[in-house]
Design an enzyme around this catalytic site. Sequence first.
Site, PDB file in Angstrom:
ATOM      1  N   GLY A 177     -18.519   4.505 -10.838  1.00 21.34           N
ATOM      2  CA  GLY A 177     -17.763   3.358 -11.330  1.00 21.34           C
ATOM      3  C   GLY A 177     -16.771   2.903 -10.290  1.00 21.34           C
ATOM      4  N   GLN A 234      -9.434  -1.404  -7.271  1.00 25.81           N
ATOM      5  CA  GLN A 234      -9.732  -0.429  -6.219  1.00 25.81           C
ATOM      6  C   GLN A 234     -10.314  -1.116  -4.991  1.00 25.81           C
ATOM      7  OE1 GLN A 234     -12.243   2.077  -9.096  1.00 25.81           O
ATOM      8  NE2 GLN A 234     -11.382   3.612  -7.720  1.00 25.81           N
ATOM      9  N   CYS A 253     -12.068  10.330  -8.578  1.00 21.98           N
ATOM     10  CA  CYS A 253     -11.891   8.888  -8.428  1.00 21.98           C
ATOM     11  C   CYS A 253     -11.960   8.537  -6.946  1.00 21.98           C
ATOM     12  CB  CYS A 253     -10.526   8.488  -8.996  1.00 21.98           C
ATOM     13  SG  CYS A 253     -10.159   6.736  -8.859  1.00 21.98           S
ATOM     14  N   LEU A 254     -12.657   7.457  -6.620  1.00 18.22           N
ATOM     15  CA  LEU A 254     -12.751   7.050  -5.217  1.00 18.22           C
ATOM     16  C   LEU A 254     -11.374   6.729  -4.649  1.00 18.22           C
ATOM     17  CD1 LEU A 254     -15.957   4.796  -5.231  1.00 18.22           C
ATOM     18  CD2 LEU A 254     -15.749   7.218  -4.628  1.00 18.22           C
ATOM     19  N   HIS A 269     -12.160   5.553 -17.976  1.00 20.43           N
ATOM     20  CA  HIS A 269     -11.544   5.757 -16.647  1.00 20.43           C
ATOM     21  C   HIS A 269     -11.403   4.415 -15.913  1.00 20.43           C
ATOM     22  CE1 HIS A 269     -11.239   8.064 -12.678  1.00 20.43           C
ATOM     23  NE2 HIS A 269     -11.432   6.820 -12.303  1.00 20.43           N
ATOM     24  N   GLU A 270     -12.480   3.629 -15.913  1.00 21.48           N
ATOM     25  CA  GLU A 270     -12.452   2.358 -15.172  1.00 21.48           C
ATOM     26  C   GLU A 270     -11.477   1.363 -15.816  1.00 21.48           C
ATOM     27  OE1 GLU A 270     -13.596   2.331 -12.309  1.00 21.48           O
ATOM     28  OE2 GLU A 270     -14.720   4.177 -12.584  1.00 21.48           O
ATOM     29  N   HIS A 315      -7.931   1.657 -14.805  1.00 15.28           N
ATOM     30  CA  HIS A 315      -7.587   1.016 -13.522  1.00 15.28           C
ATOM     31  C   HIS A 315      -7.076  -0.416 -13.736  1.00 15.28           C
ATOM     32  CE1 HIS A 315      -8.763   3.900 -10.467  1.00 15.28           C
ATOM     33  NE2 HIS A 315      -9.948   4.096 -11.024  1.00 15.28           N
TER      34      HIS A 315
HETATM   35 ZN    ZN Z   1     -11.136   5.679 -10.541  1.00 18.90          ZN
END
Ligand code: ZN
Length: 194
Positions: free
Chosen positions: A52, A57, A110-111, A152-153, A156
Site C-alpha cells: 500500500g 507518502q 511502512c515504506l 494503515h493507509e 496516512h
Molecule cells: Zn505506511
Amino acid sequence: MIFKKNGKSHIVYTIGAPVLRENAAPVAVVDDNIRQLAFDMFEAMRFFNGIGLAAPQYGHSLRLVVIDVPQEDSTGSAGEALLLPRMPLALVNPEIIMSSGENVSRDEGCLSVPGVYAPVARPERVVLRAQILDGEFIEIECGGLLGRCIQHELDHLDGKLFTDRLTSGDARKVRGDLDRLTRIGQTKNFRRNK
Ligand code: ZN
C-alpha cells in the site's frame, strides 16, 4: 527514498517529512492528473515491494491511496472476495464508515518508516467506502490483511503513522530507530511535488 524509472524520479517521503503529518485534502475530481498520479504511485509501490502507498507518502497531500494486497491472505470477507482479484487498486477519497470485530494485533511496517516493524492493534473488519479509479463507488466490508492495509493507509491521510499506535513498551523498543529516521527525514532537502 528515491528511484528513477524512464527518466522520472519517484520519491517516497520518510518519517520526519512534514507532508506525512498533514491532513490530506479530498480529491475534487478524478481526472487525468489523478489517474497519472495513481499510476506513478503503483510504480513506486511495486518498486519498493509495498502492499500500500498513500499519496502523502508520495509527496501529495491528497486523499488517494493505492493498495496491492496478495490474494493468498484472504479471510473470505466480502471486500476481499470483490477487491483482491482486482489488485492493484487505487482508492479515491476512501473512508472507513464502520469497524467491527475484536482488536487484533499484527506486525506492520511502512515504506515511510523503513526497516521498522512492530505490532499494531486494529479492529478485525472495517466497512470501506471509496471511489475507484474507473469512477465506480464501492461500500463493502473488508477483513484480513486487506482490512488492516486499508486502516494503515487511511491513517496516512490524517497525518498518522503506524508508529503512533504502538503500545508504550513497543514504542520504547523502536524509539532509537525512529529518532534516527526522523533526523534523516527532516534534513533531506527533498523537493516537494506540486
Ligand atoms: Zn505506511
